[in-house]
Scaffold this motif. Structure first.
Motif, PDB file in Angstrom:
ATOM      1  N   VAL A  46       0.871  -1.167   0.000  1.00  0.00           N
ATOM      2  CA  VAL A  46       0.000   0.000   0.000  1.00  0.00           C
ATOM      3  C   VAL A  46       0.910   1.219   0.000  1.00  0.00           C
ATOM      4  O   VAL A  46       1.919   1.248   0.710  1.00  0.00           O
ATOM      5  CB  VAL A  46      -0.901   0.006   1.258  1.00  0.00           C
ATOM      6  CG1 VAL A  46      -1.642   1.316   1.395  1.00  0.00           C
ATOM      7  CG2 VAL A  46      -1.854  -1.167   1.229  1.00  0.00           C
ATOM      8  N   THR A  47       0.576   2.220  -0.793  1.00  0.00           N
ATOM      9  CA  THR A  47       1.359   3.447  -0.843  1.00  0.00           C
ATOM     10  C   THR A  47       0.656   4.509  -0.013  1.00  0.00           C
ATOM     11  O   THR A  47      -0.532   4.768  -0.192  1.00  0.00           O
ATOM     12  CB  THR A  47       1.503   3.936  -2.303  1.00  0.00           C
ATOM     13  OG1 THR A  47       2.096   2.887  -3.068  1.00  0.00           O
ATOM     14  CG2 THR A  47       2.380   5.164  -2.382  1.00  0.00           C
ATOM     15  N   GLU A  48       1.395   5.096   0.919  1.00  0.00           N
ATOM     16  CA  GLU A  48       0.849   6.146   1.777  1.00  0.00           C
ATOM     17  C   GLU A  48       1.796   7.345   1.780  1.00  0.00           C
ATOM     18  O   GLU A  48       3.002   7.183   1.669  1.00  0.00           O
ATOM     19  CB  GLU A  48       0.643   5.639   3.208  1.00  0.00           C
ATOM     20  CG  GLU A  48      -0.394   4.541   3.294  1.00  0.00           C
ATOM     21  CD  GLU A  48      -0.711   4.119   4.718  1.00  0.00           C
ATOM     22  OE1 GLU A  48      -0.133   4.694   5.672  1.00  0.00           O
ATOM     23  OE2 GLU A  48      -1.525   3.202   4.874  1.00  0.00           O
ATOM     24  N   THR A  49       1.214   8.529   1.915  1.00  0.00           N
ATOM     25  CA  THR A  49       1.989   9.764   2.003  1.00  0.00           C
ATOM     26  C   THR A  49       1.884  10.280   3.426  1.00  0.00           C
ATOM     27  O   THR A  49       0.776  10.430   3.949  1.00  0.00           O
ATOM     28  CB  THR A  49       1.450  10.812   1.006  1.00  0.00           C
ATOM     29  OG1 THR A  49       1.473  10.222  -0.293  1.00  0.00           O
ATOM     30  CG2 THR A  49       2.288  12.063   1.008  1.00  0.00           C
ATOM     31  N   ARG A  50       3.016  10.545   4.047  1.00  0.00           N
ATOM     32  CA  ARG A  50       3.059  10.997   5.444  1.00  0.00           C
ATOM     33  C   ARG A  50       4.127  12.070   5.616  1.00  0.00           C
ATOM     34  O   ARG A  50       5.105  12.110   4.870  1.00  0.00           O
ATOM     35  CB  ARG A  50       3.402   9.837   6.383  1.00  0.00           C
ATOM     36  CG  ARG A  50       2.429   8.687   6.363  1.00  0.00           C
ATOM     37  CD  ARG A  50       1.182   9.026   7.163  1.00  0.00           C
ATOM     38  NE  ARG A  50       0.278   7.903   7.238  1.00  0.00           N
ATOM     39  CZ  ARG A  50      -0.841   7.804   6.545  1.00  0.00           C
ATOM     40  NH1 ARG A  50      -1.176   8.759   5.725  1.00  0.00           N
ATOM     41  NH2 ARG A  50      -1.613   6.761   6.668  1.00  0.00           N
ATOM     42  N   TYR A  57       6.499   4.028  11.899  1.00  0.00           N
ATOM     43  CA  TYR A  57       6.894   3.091  10.867  1.00  0.00           C
ATOM     44  C   TYR A  57       8.363   2.776  11.076  1.00  0.00           C
ATOM     45  O   TYR A  57       9.052   3.503  11.782  1.00  0.00           O
ATOM     46  CB  TYR A  57       6.674   3.700   9.477  1.00  0.00           C
ATOM     47  CG  TYR A  57       5.239   4.090   9.231  1.00  0.00           C
ATOM     48  CD1 TYR A  57       4.308   3.164   8.770  1.00  0.00           C
ATOM     49  CD2 TYR A  57       4.808   5.392   9.466  1.00  0.00           C
ATOM     50  CE1 TYR A  57       2.992   3.523   8.552  1.00  0.00           C
ATOM     51  CE2 TYR A  57       3.486   5.753   9.249  1.00  0.00           C
ATOM     52  CZ  TYR A  57       2.582   4.811   8.796  1.00  0.00           C
ATOM     53  OH  TYR A  57       1.279   5.162   8.587  1.00  0.00           O
ATOM     54  N   THR A 102       6.736   9.405   0.650  1.00  0.00           N
ATOM     55  CA  THR A 102       5.880   8.327   0.173  1.00  0.00           C
ATOM     56  C   THR A 102       6.417   7.025   0.732  1.00  0.00           C
ATOM     57  O   THR A 102       7.601   6.727   0.586  1.00  0.00           O
ATOM     58  CB  THR A 102       5.859   8.269  -1.362  1.00  0.00           C
ATOM     59  OG1 THR A 102       5.415   9.533  -1.851  1.00  0.00           O
ATOM     60  CG2 THR A 102       4.924   7.183  -1.859  1.00  0.00           C
ATOM     61  N   HIS A 129       5.940   2.797   0.990  1.00  0.00           N
ATOM     62  CA  HIS A 129       5.346   1.567   0.487  1.00  0.00           C
ATOM     63  C   HIS A 129       5.348   0.592   1.661  1.00  0.00           C
ATOM     64  O   HIS A 129       6.416   0.252   2.179  1.00  0.00           O
ATOM     65  CB  HIS A 129       6.140   1.003  -0.686  1.00  0.00           C
ATOM     66  CG  HIS A 129       5.928   1.750  -1.950  1.00  0.00           C
ATOM     67  ND1 HIS A 129       6.522   2.957  -2.226  1.00  0.00           N
ATOM     68  CD2 HIS A 129       5.160   1.456  -3.024  1.00  0.00           C
ATOM     69  CE1 HIS A 129       6.148   3.369  -3.415  1.00  0.00           C
ATOM     70  NE2 HIS A 129       5.324   2.486  -3.924  1.00  0.00           N
TER      71      HIS A 129
END
Length: 124
Positions: free
Chosen positions: A36-40, A63, A88, A90
């Motif tokens: 899953v790709t997330e932006t933080r 993370y 970004t 993964h």
């Protein structure tokens, strides 16, 4: 004797299934398609146990890069590159949900860290 054999067989089967279940939680050879790709936005970076590097976000989520310090990553360099910046991530999908294990960390098109094959780590 027959009852003892049934108990031993049952324990062996349960042990095998338990081993397979735990093995399915091991993150190995991840692919982009299984993430899953997330932006933080990263607000804190620190060393954790077993040479891991942890990242905390504005929302308090944490993370990690498994054995990041052993893989040549450097806390000072990471602080300069990603602290208070939007990145970004993964993150592998497991049957239990989304992992907090970072398979790839990037800022824009620049890959800071990756476990994906055929990509280069740009860490200094």
């Amino acid at each position: 004797m027959k009852k003892g054999l049934i108990i031993i067989s049952t324990l062996v089967i349960i042990g095998f299934l338990g081993f397979k279940l735990l093995g399915s939680l091991v993150i190995n050879n991840t692919k982009k398609s299984s993430c899953v790709t997330e932006t933080r936005t990263i607000t804190k970076i620190e060393e954790a146990t077993s040479y891991d590097i942890t990242f905390e976000t504005t929302s308090g989520q944490r993370y990690y890069i498994n054995r990041g310090l052993e893989r040549g990553l450097n806390l000072d360099s990471l602080n300069a590159k990603v602290l208070n910046k939007t990145v970004t991530l993964h993150l592998p999908k497991l049957w239990t949900g989304i992992s907090s294990h970072i398979s790839q960390l990037a800022i824009g098109d620049t890959i800071i860290f990756t476990e994906f094959k055929n990509n280069n780590i740009t860490e200094d």
